[in-house]
Structures are given as structure tokens and as C-alpha cells.
Scaffold this active site. Sequence first.
Site, PDB file in Angstrom:
ATOM      1  N   GLU A  38      -7.659   3.803   5.864  1.00 14.26           N
ATOM      2  CA  GLU A  38      -6.289   4.320   5.917  1.00 14.26           C
ATOM      3  C   GLU A  38      -5.987   4.517   7.405  1.00 14.26           C
ATOM      4  OE1 GLU A  38      -4.988   4.393   2.937  1.00 14.26           O
ATOM      5  OE2 GLU A  38      -3.083   5.367   3.391  1.00 14.26           O
ATOM      6  N   SER A  53       0.850  -1.186   0.000  1.00 15.86           N
ATOM      7  CA  SER A  53       0.000   0.000   0.000  1.00 15.86           C
ATOM      8  C   SER A  53       0.891   1.242   0.000  1.00 15.86           C
ATOM      9  CB  SER A  53      -0.901  -0.025   1.238  1.00 15.86           C
ATOM     10  OG  SER A  53      -1.405   1.243   1.514  1.00 15.86           O
TER      11      SER A  53
END
Lengths: 138, 138
Positions: free
Chosen positions: A54, A32
Amino acid sequence: MSTKGKGTRAERELFHMFWETGSFIPVRAAGSGSTPIPNPDLIVGNGEKTFAIECKALKSGSKYFPKKEIDELKIFSERFGAEPWIGIRFDNEGWWFLDLNNLGKSKKDNFMVSLDIARKRGLRFEELIGKFKQKKII
Amino acid sequence: MSTKGKGTRAERELFHMFWETGSFIPVRAAGSGSTPIPNPDLIVGNGEKTFAIECKALKSGSKYFPKKEIDELKIFSERFGAEPWIGIRFDNEGWWFLDLNNLGKSKKDNFMVSLDIARKRGLRFEELIGKFKQKKII
């Protein structure tokens, strides 16, 4: 511990918290932030809801989010069919979750979250996963 | 190239193939197979469908899947709300995708896929993503 190590530890903690709900199942995204393809840190689902999250961890104070990071979370979530969330863990306070509309604004169209904003506008883990009635979102 | 390296390369290839569809977005699971929490190699979604995919690459011949690996893919998929698929890439042949009901059976309740089974019962990538009418599943 480095900021990155702290973030990874927090992400793993959240991964296990979702697994332990017995209803959601989590996936940590490989790489990521290191490929041009937008990916959140975590994606979790329970057959009804899918969250793209997130994750950040900090001692206190506030955390800035570049507009690009938030835009990518939106792009991912729209295409995948997930709800975008910011998960932020403060030392001695634990996790808060913010809808993108509830982030603070900073200079140059960037975003921020402070402990004060998190407490006022955020959800606790149990609220996010729907175990308790959600607070009214401001 | 090692079997593992070949598998990782194939997984990355498939990740990019989904990204390039313009409709699906893929996530590669970090540490798939290395934590006690079941995770597929890839999870992809387009807002309508979510696929959990276990990927393999081989030169030719056939590939065995331990029952445990298939059971974990089922557990993940049911809890997340995804369709479980096996993606298998043969050299000089490309990708085939099999529904778990279409895998071959091997000894001791394990599963297998051969090129012959893949050709008879599998879907091509374009069929999986729905660009072409799907073949009748046997």
C-alpha cells in the site's frame, strides 16, 4: 498537485523502481480501493518473495491509516500468499517501507507513520529487495 | 458490444469468479498492454499457487495470439513466480483455460485457440482451481 495525483505518481515511481531491479516484476492493481474486493496498490514478485504494498506519498509530518485499510491489506496478503508492506514516500527523503507490526498506533485502533517512525523502524528500498542486509526490525 | 468491451467484461467476470472461490484472491492489472512492462490481465493466488492469466472473450471460431503476447506472459510469469495461463471465454460455452504448451500454432510462430482445441486440451475453471481432479494434459 492533488494528494491523489501525488499518490498515483509515487505509485508509478515505485512500479518502475521494482521493474528496474531486474529481479522483481510489479503489477499495479486496477481500481484498488474502488471495489469491495481488497487489493493493494502494488503487488510485486521475484519468484521467491511476493510483496503486497500500500503506497502513500507525503510532504512531511505523518500519515494516518484507517484500521480498515490495514485489515484489508492483511486479508489480501494472507489469501494471496504475500508479505504485507506499507511504502511511504516523503518529499526530500524518498521511500521507506514498514512492516505492519512497525506502524505507529493512533486513536480508535487506527495506525500512523511519521518520518521519525519510518527512520527508526523502516527499511529502505534496497533493504526491502534484499540487496543489502536488513536492519534489525524493532 | 465492442471487442474491447467484451474482453473487459469477461475479465471482470473471471476476477469475481476467483474471489468467489473463497480461496483465491485476484488482482486486475492496471494498464495491462499499455506500458512496456509485461503484465498479464489477471494475477491470482491462494497462498500455494499463483496464476498469471491473459483473458479473451469471443463468440465462437478461433482467436489468434501474437507470439509477442505469449512471450510477454512467459517473461512475466517466470520473473514473478507464477504459472502462465490463457483464459478464453466462448459465448454459450463459458471459460476454458489453456497451458501455453497446449495452444495451437498458426503462421509465423503465432498461436491460436479454437473451441475445438479448448475442448480437447483445456481445463474448466473448477479444474484449474483444483476443485476437481485435473484432466490429463495432452
